[in-house]
Design a protein around this motif. Structure first.
Motif: not given
Length: 339
Positions: A103-114
């Motif tokens: 079982a694999y939990t997918v995560t996403v980290r979103v980062t802006d220019q600042a």
């Protein structure tokens, strides 16, 4: 008095403006508000239940920020199985292949220019469950002679499967439907071949399962053939049907060849397959006797009927050949028929 009032008011305004100018002299203009708001990302997985070797696609439904342009937003995808992907701020699906059950939990980290970042939000579950490819597969014979079919049986294949592919290990594969229960293949060489079965459903083709090896070899064994002696060997009636047996350690006997001559007194006769014909000599009888071929039965027996047989000395010539062309030793059976 009114003129004086105006002059005083004007002077006061001038003093105030001068004071304000003095206070602001050399002071930099106020900058816009700093970017402190994190970007937003919403995501969805197309498949969350997979077999080992299948892929799931992650689709960004929304990638946005109050200041940074979408193309400048960085997305870091952690697939949960040790794999990761960096994406710029587009909304194109990204695929990833999972090889091992778990079982694999997918995560996403979103980062802006600042440098502001947040965790992506998933529509539906973010966990991908990977299981071993289902089905039961068996190799019927582990050793097969070249020229004979190698056979694999298939059972327990789920209804959602759209294609079954058997990879034979010699560079060739066979594709069949889900309801197929048996698959055959013919090898041309002599070695070991590793066989793999792969299933395809809506999520694509699974990694497959290696079900074992098949060893192919050539048939170098000659068959063995015999004539069965009847219970009353001196009776003509006992030989009107000549019977025998065959055996072969290899691929099996393909045919038994027989020929018949008979000595009646001092004369020789040969059998044409339909009747007996008198010969001028023994050699002529041997040369003109017709070879009759018969196929053995499933129980490895054979028989030939002889018409017009009479008293005398019967000579039965016989030999066998197998499916690879190996021939047995030619033999002769002599029997006196007196009754």
């Amino acid at each position: 008095m009114r003129l004086l009032h105006h002059r005083v008011l004007s002077a006061l305004i001038t003093v105030v403006l001068g004071a304000v100018a003095g206070l602001t002299a050399g002071t930099p203009a106020m900058a816009d508000d700093a970017d402190v708001t994190a970007p937003v990302g919403r995501y969805q997985l197309d498949f969350t239940k997979l077999w080992d070797g299948q892929s799931a696609a992650l689709t960004p439904l929304e990638v946005s920020d109050d200041v940074s342009a979408q193309a400048d937003i960085r997305q870091y995808i952690d697939w949960g199985d040790g794999g990761f992907t960096y994406l710029d701020g587009d909304e194109k699906p990204e695929k990833h292949r999972f090889y091992n059950p778990g079982a694999y939990t997918v995560t996403v980290r979103v980062t802006d220019q600042a440098g502001n970042s947040s965790s992506g939000v998933f529509v539906g579950t973010a966990t991908v469950t990977v299981t071993k490819m289902p089905g039961t597969y068996k190799i019927v014979k582990k050793t097969v002679y070249a020229g004979d079919p190698a056979i694999v049986t298939l059972t327990g294949i789920p209804s959602g499967v759209t294609k079954v592919r058997v990879w034979w290990g010699d560079g060739k594969d066979t594709t069949v439907s889900r309801t197929t229960t048996q698959v055959k293949h013919y090898y041309s060489g002599s070695t070991s071949w590793y066989v793999t079965v792969l299933l395809t459903n809506a999520a694509g083709e699974a990694y497959g399962r290696e079900i074992g090896s098949i060893y192919t070899t050539y048939d170098d064994y000659a068959p063995q053939v015999s004539v069965t002696k009847p219970s009353k060997p001196t009776y003509v009636s006992s030989w009107r049907t000549v019977r025998g047996k065959v055996s072969d350690r290899g691929r099996g006997t393909a045919a038994v060849g027989t020929a018949f001559i008979q000595q009646r007194g001092s004369s020789w006769y040969y059998y044409t397959g339909k009747k007996w014909t008198k010969a001028k000599s023994l050699n002529q009888a041997l040369n003109r006797a017709r070879t009759i071929e018969v196929r053995p039965t499933a129980k490895n027996t054979w028989q030939v009927k002889i018409k017009g047989l009479k008293k005398g000395t019967l000579c039965v010539f016989y030999a066998a050949v197998d499916k690879d062309g190996n021939q047995s030793e030619a033999k002769v059976k002599k029997q006196k028929l007196t009754r």
